[in-house]
Scaffold this motif. Structure first.
Motif, PDB file in Angstrom:
ATOM      1  N   CYS A   7      31.128  79.580  33.624  1.00  0.00           N
ATOM      2  CA  CYS A   7      29.988  80.246  32.911  1.00  0.00           C
ATOM      3  C   CYS A   7      29.876  81.822  33.618  1.00  0.00           C
ATOM      4  CB  CYS A   7      28.637  79.518  33.074  1.00  0.00           C
ATOM      5  SG  CYS A   7      28.101  78.913  31.534  1.00  0.00           S
ATOM      6  N   GLN A   8      29.980  81.925  34.878  1.00  0.00           N
ATOM      7  CA  GLN A   8      29.893  83.249  35.356  1.00  0.00           C
ATOM      8  C   GLN A   8      31.084  84.086  34.992  1.00  0.00           C
ATOM      9  OE1 GLN A   8      29.599  81.487  39.481  1.00  0.00           O
ATOM     10  NE2 GLN A   8      27.333  81.712  39.488  1.00  0.00           N
ATOM     11  N   GLY A   9      32.262  83.445  34.846  1.00  0.00           N
ATOM     12  CA  GLY A   9      33.441  84.080  34.206  1.00  0.00           C
ATOM     13  C   GLY A   9      33.119  84.533  32.944  1.00  0.00           C
ATOM     14  N   LEU A  10      32.526  83.704  32.096  1.00  0.00           N
ATOM     15  CA  LEU A  10      32.218  84.140  30.817  1.00  0.00           C
ATOM     16  C   LEU A  10      31.103  85.212  30.699  1.00  0.00           C
ATOM     17  CD1 LEU A  10      31.567  83.646  27.738  1.00  0.00           C
ATOM     18  CD2 LEU A  10      29.999  81.932  28.420  1.00  0.00           C
ATOM     19  N   ILE A  11      30.218  85.209  31.847  1.00  0.00           N
ATOM     20  CA  ILE A  11      29.089  86.359  31.724  1.00  0.00           C
ATOM     21  C   ILE A  11      29.915  87.678  32.033  1.00  0.00           C
ATOM     22  CG2 ILE A  11      26.988  87.124  32.915  1.00  0.00           C
ATOM     23  CD1 ILE A  11      26.468  85.327  30.769  1.00  0.00           C
ATOM     24  N   GLY A  12      30.691  87.727  33.179  1.00  0.00           N
ATOM     25  CA  GLY A  12      31.565  88.660  33.485  1.00  0.00           C
ATOM     26  C   GLY A  12      32.263  89.491  32.364  1.00  0.00           C
ATOM     27  N   GLU A  13      32.971  88.618  31.480  1.00  0.00           N
ATOM     28  CA  GLU A  13      33.560  89.065  30.274  1.00  0.00           C
ATOM     29  C   GLU A  13      32.607  89.694  29.068  1.00  0.00           C
ATOM     30  OE1 GLU A  13      37.044  89.099  31.374  1.00  0.00           O
ATOM     31  OE2 GLU A  13      37.212  89.403  29.273  1.00  0.00           O
ATOM     32  N   VAL A  14      31.542  89.159  29.041  1.00  0.00           N
ATOM     33  CA  VAL A  14      30.344  89.657  28.034  1.00  0.00           C
ATOM     34  C   VAL A  14      29.906  90.623  28.621  1.00  0.00           C
ATOM     35  CG1 VAL A  14      28.091  89.140  27.252  1.00  0.00           C
ATOM     36  CG2 VAL A  14      29.938  87.212  27.222  1.00  0.00           C
ATOM     37  N   GLY A  93      56.795  59.482  17.855  1.00  0.00           N
ATOM     38  CA  GLY A  93      56.256  58.843  19.002  1.00  0.00           C
ATOM     39  C   GLY A  93      56.919  59.559  20.252  1.00  0.00           C
ATOM     40  N   ASP A  94      57.646  60.608  20.318  1.00  0.00           N
ATOM     41  CA  ASP A  94      58.330  61.014  21.364  1.00  0.00           C
ATOM     42  C   ASP A  94      57.198  61.966  22.126  1.00  0.00           C
ATOM     43  OD1 ASP A  94      60.035  62.583  23.256  1.00  0.00           O
ATOM     44  OD2 ASP A  94      61.400  62.831  21.418  1.00  0.00           O
ATOM     45  N   TRP A  95      57.248  61.654  23.571  1.00  0.00           N
ATOM     46  CA  TRP A  95      56.123  62.547  24.302  1.00  0.00           C
ATOM     47  C   TRP A  95      56.644  64.014  24.669  1.00  0.00           C
ATOM     48  CZ3 TRP A  95      58.458  64.357  29.104  1.00  0.00           C
ATOM     49  CH2 TRP A  95      59.397  63.789  29.446  1.00  0.00           C
ATOM     50  N   ARG A  96      58.133  64.444  24.210  1.00  0.00           N
ATOM     51  CA  ARG A  96      58.444  65.661  24.565  1.00  0.00           C
ATOM     52  C   ARG A  96      57.839  66.567  23.428  1.00  0.00           C
ATOM     53  NH1 ARG A  96      63.578  62.713  27.039  1.00  0.00           N
ATOM     54  NH2 ARG A  96      62.644  61.486  25.589  1.00  0.00           N
ATOM     55  N   VAL A  97      56.783  66.994  23.862  1.00  0.00           N
ATOM     56  CA  VAL A  97      55.930  67.704  22.590  1.00  0.00           C
ATOM     57  C   VAL A  97      55.474  68.894  23.242  1.00  0.00           C
ATOM     58  CG1 VAL A  97      55.179  65.877  21.282  1.00  0.00           C
ATOM     59  CG2 VAL A  97      53.752  66.631  23.007  1.00  0.00           C
ATOM     60  N   ARG A  98      55.155  70.164  22.596  1.00  0.00           N
ATOM     61  CA  ARG A  98      54.449  71.199  23.281  1.00  0.00           C
ATOM     62  C   ARG A  98      52.971  71.156  22.496  1.00  0.00           C
ATOM     63  NH1 ARG A  98      54.084  76.277  21.054  1.00  0.00           N
ATOM     64  NH2 ARG A  98      54.906  75.915  19.194  1.00  0.00           N
ATOM     65  N   VAL A  99      51.874  71.359  23.481  1.00  0.00           N
ATOM     66  CA  VAL A  99      50.787  71.513  23.078  1.00  0.00           C
ATOM     67  C   VAL A  99      50.458  72.941  22.126  1.00  0.00           C
ATOM     68  CG1 VAL A  99      48.112  71.759  23.562  1.00  0.00           C
ATOM     69  CG2 VAL A  99      49.947  70.155  24.807  1.00  0.00           C
ATOM     70  N   VAL A 100      50.102  72.729  20.961  1.00  0.00           N
ATOM     71  CA  VAL A 100      49.921  74.006  20.078  1.00  0.00           C
ATOM     72  C   VAL A 100      48.457  74.545  20.229  1.00  0.00           C
ATOM     73  CG1 VAL A 100      50.168  74.860  17.731  1.00  0.00           C
ATOM     74  CG2 VAL A 100      51.622  73.181  18.518  1.00  0.00           C
ATOM     75  N   SER A 101      47.616  73.588  20.212  1.00  0.00           N
ATOM     76  CA  SER A 101      46.292  73.970  20.364  1.00  0.00           C
ATOM     77  C   SER A 101      45.368  72.897  21.199  1.00  0.00           C
ATOM     78  CB  SER A 101      45.599  74.427  19.021  1.00  0.00           C
ATOM     79  OG  SER A 101      45.371  73.401  18.371  1.00  0.00           O
ATOM     80  N   GLY A 102      44.246  73.095  21.699  1.00  0.00           N
ATOM     81  CA  GLY A 102      43.512  72.300  22.246  1.00  0.00           C
ATOM     82  C   GLY A 102      43.186  72.397  23.632  1.00  0.00           C
ATOM     83  N   ASP A 103      43.520  73.253  24.405  1.00  0.00           N
ATOM     84  CA  ASP A 103      43.426  73.554  25.713  1.00  0.00           C
ATOM     85  C   ASP A 103      42.824  74.980  25.890  1.00  0.00           C
ATOM     86  OD1 ASP A 103      45.596  75.230  25.238  1.00  0.00           O
ATOM     87  OD2 ASP A 103      47.059  74.458  26.599  1.00  0.00           O
ATOM     88  N   GLU A 104      42.243  75.673  24.804  1.00  0.00           N
ATOM     89  CA  GLU A 104      41.619  77.023  24.944  1.00  0.00           C
ATOM     90  C   GLU A 104      40.300  76.985  25.623  1.00  0.00           C
ATOM     91  OE1 GLU A 104      41.928  74.972  22.288  1.00  0.00           O
ATOM     92  OE2 GLU A 104      43.646  76.037  21.039  1.00  0.00           O
ATOM     93  N   LEU A 105      40.184  78.197  26.239  1.00  0.00           N
ATOM     94  CA  LEU A 105      39.025  78.449  27.218  1.00  0.00           C
ATOM     95  C   LEU A 105      38.779  79.954  26.927  1.00  0.00           C
ATOM     96  CD1 LEU A 105      37.307  76.954  29.252  1.00  0.00           C
ATOM     97  CD2 LEU A 105      38.881  77.740  31.240  1.00  0.00           C
ATOM     98  N   LEU A 106      38.216  80.030  25.758  1.00  0.00           N
ATOM     99  CA  LEU A 106      38.275  81.639  25.115  1.00  0.00           C
ATOM    100  C   LEU A 106      36.837  81.940  25.038  1.00  0.00           C
ATOM    101  CD1 LEU A 106      41.297  81.617  22.711  1.00  0.00           C
ATOM    102  CD2 LEU A 106      41.242  82.721  25.158  1.00  0.00           C
ATOM    103  N   LEU A 107      36.552  83.373  25.241  1.00  0.00           N
ATOM    104  CA  LEU A 107      35.470  83.924  24.704  1.00  0.00           C
ATOM    105  C   LEU A 107      35.768  84.440  23.436  1.00  0.00           C
ATOM    106  CD1 LEU A 107      32.608  85.606  24.634  1.00  0.00           C
ATOM    107  CD2 LEU A 107      33.894  87.425  26.133  1.00  0.00           C
TER     108      LEU A 107
END
Ligand SMILES: Nc1nc2c(ncn2[C@@H]2O[C@H](COP(=O)(O)OP(=O)(O)OP(=O)(O)O)[C@@H](O)[C@H]2O)c(=O)[nH]1
Ligand SMILES: [Zn+2]
Ligand SMILES: [Zn+2]
Ligand SMILES: [Zn+2]
Ligand SMILES: [Zn+2]
Lengths: 120, 261
Positions: A7-14, A93-107
């Motif tokens: 949150c402190q990082g968020l406020i810095g960006e804001v 069912g293969d585990w060799r995948v690339r994460v396309v979305s779901g790990d965002e931490l964005l303002l």
């Protein structure tokens, strides 16, 4: 509990965005927090009032959007949904995948008001 | 200044106030930890310039990070010059255990914080003589949640999972184990007496996080068991010497990339 630090990082960006746009006040802050970001949304909401105190966003509301996890298979090429602890291809069912979305931490966006232009 | 109350309101500013304020929405798309990530990139430059391989060790409390460091320092004595940054809530105990091995150790007391960040590590880097080191280990705070979110500027993540903890930990802490470059199953000497921990199941849980990282079993009480881990370190030191870009598996911010499309 690292949500306060986030949150402190968020406020810095804001504050940076507010200064860049000559804002007198920030009224709303929208963030995108993916299920794989490692941030608990409840804890983030609790930490936000502490982090925003004394900043240009001291009265702002926090809007949290959370996206879905999607992965792309490096084997068969299919793209599909996945669970946080099962990042595997929904087609083959293969585990060799690339994460396309779901790990965002964005303002994502900031709603701000500008004091009317003045000469000083 | 307003003569009545001493505030900074001038007749001029009073006149401006009532006018309507324009509200607008500004699109941003920047990482919430961009300040941390900036400091992390700076740390990595320090390390790259000095040619020091930097490894971030993460685990739950008591999984055996300090014991592994002690055994590793013994095993590598005379081959690599090692330094350690110790992240701890309060005590200096772990740093003292490392110093007892004759290796420089800088303690970062995080107080109540449950993770290290790049700014803390930057200060610690300036307390070390990087030119005197080949490998720098960072022992992160014992915690399988928070450390995973902060890039420290290190090169590689190593996550320890002790055989006393249960082989389904990667499924319970996917964010941490998704971002690991090597999973070490520690306290391997206890496998003989623990019938419910199966290294294959732990590795399968790691694969389910789309992570191809190797999975090795070690025991700090058995120097021979450390060989695969020491070989892995050798290979990474060689990678760095050859100028291979080493970055930990961190969060790529999928949405940020989509926005740029
Ligand atoms: N049997 C066995 N015990 C171990 C091994 N490694 C560590 N231990 C024991 O596990 C306990 C914790 O070890 P530490 O090395 O202090 O663990 P740590 O991860 O550094 O702990 P924190 O810094 O508090 O998070 C100690 O009692 C160690 O003696 C091992 O390989 N085998
Ligand atoms: Zn925490
Ligand atoms: Zn597939
Ligand atoms: Zn320790
Ligand atoms: Zn510096």
């Amino acid at each position: 509990m690292h949500e306060l630090a986030v949150c402190q990082g968020l406020i810095g960006e804001v504050e940076r965005v507010a200064a860049l746009n000559g804002a007198s006040e920030v009224t709303s802050v929208t963030v995108l927090i993916g299920p794989l970001s490692g941030v608990e949304i409840d804890l983030l909401q609790n930490a936000f009032p502490i982090a925003r105190a004394g900043s240009v966003a001291s009265e702002a509301e926090l809007v949290v959007e959370t996206g879905d996890i999607r992965v792309q298979c490096t084997g068969c090429g299919a793209q599909g949904p996945a669970a946080p602890n099962k990042l595997i291809c929904s087609a083959c069912g293969d585990w060799r995948v690339r994460v396309v979305s779901g790990d965002e931490l964005l303002l994502k966006s900031v709603e701000l008001s500008r004091a009317p232009a003045s000469a000083n | 200044m307003c003569g009545t109350c001493g505030c900074s309101t001038t007749p001029d500013s009073l006149e401006r106030l009532p006018k309507e304020e324009a509200t607008e929405t500004v699109s941003v798309l920047s990482n919430l930890l961009s300040k941390n990530n900036h400091a992390a990139a700076h740390n990595r430059e320090h390390l790259d310039r000095a040619g020091v391989l930097c490894i971030n060790l993460m685990s739950s409390p008591g999984a055996g990070k300090t014991a592994l460091l002690e055994a590793t320092i013994d095993a590598l004595a005379g081959r690599y010059r090692i330094g350690v940054i110790e992240g701890d809530l309060e005590t200096e105990n772990d740093a003292e255990r490392i110093r007892a091995k004759g290796v420089p150790a800088v303690q970062i007391s995080t107080g109540t914080a449950c993770h290290l960040d790049a700014h803390m590590v930057h200060r610690a880097l300036h307390d070390l003589t990087l030119g005197d080191l080949d490998i720098l280990f960072i022992e992160n705070v014992g915690n399988l949640v928070c450390p995973a979110s902060f890039d420290l500027g290190h090169h590689l993540n190593v996550t320890l999972l002790s055989t006393t903890e249960g082989d389904d930990k990667p499924a319970k802490y996917p964010v941490m184990f998704r971002s690991t470059d090597l999973m070490l199953l520690t306290k391997g000497d206890l496998l003989a007496v623990l019938d419910d921990f199966q290294p294959e199941r732990a590795e399968a849980a790691l694969r389910n996080l789309a992570n191809a990282a190797p999975c090795l079993t070690v025991s700090s009480r058995d120097a021979d068991s450390l060989a695969p881990w020491l070989n892995w370190l050798d290979a990474r030191v060689a990678d760095l010497k050859q100028g291979a870009p080493l970055n930990p598996v961190m969060q790529p911010d999928g949405a940020l990339m989509h926005a740029a499309e």
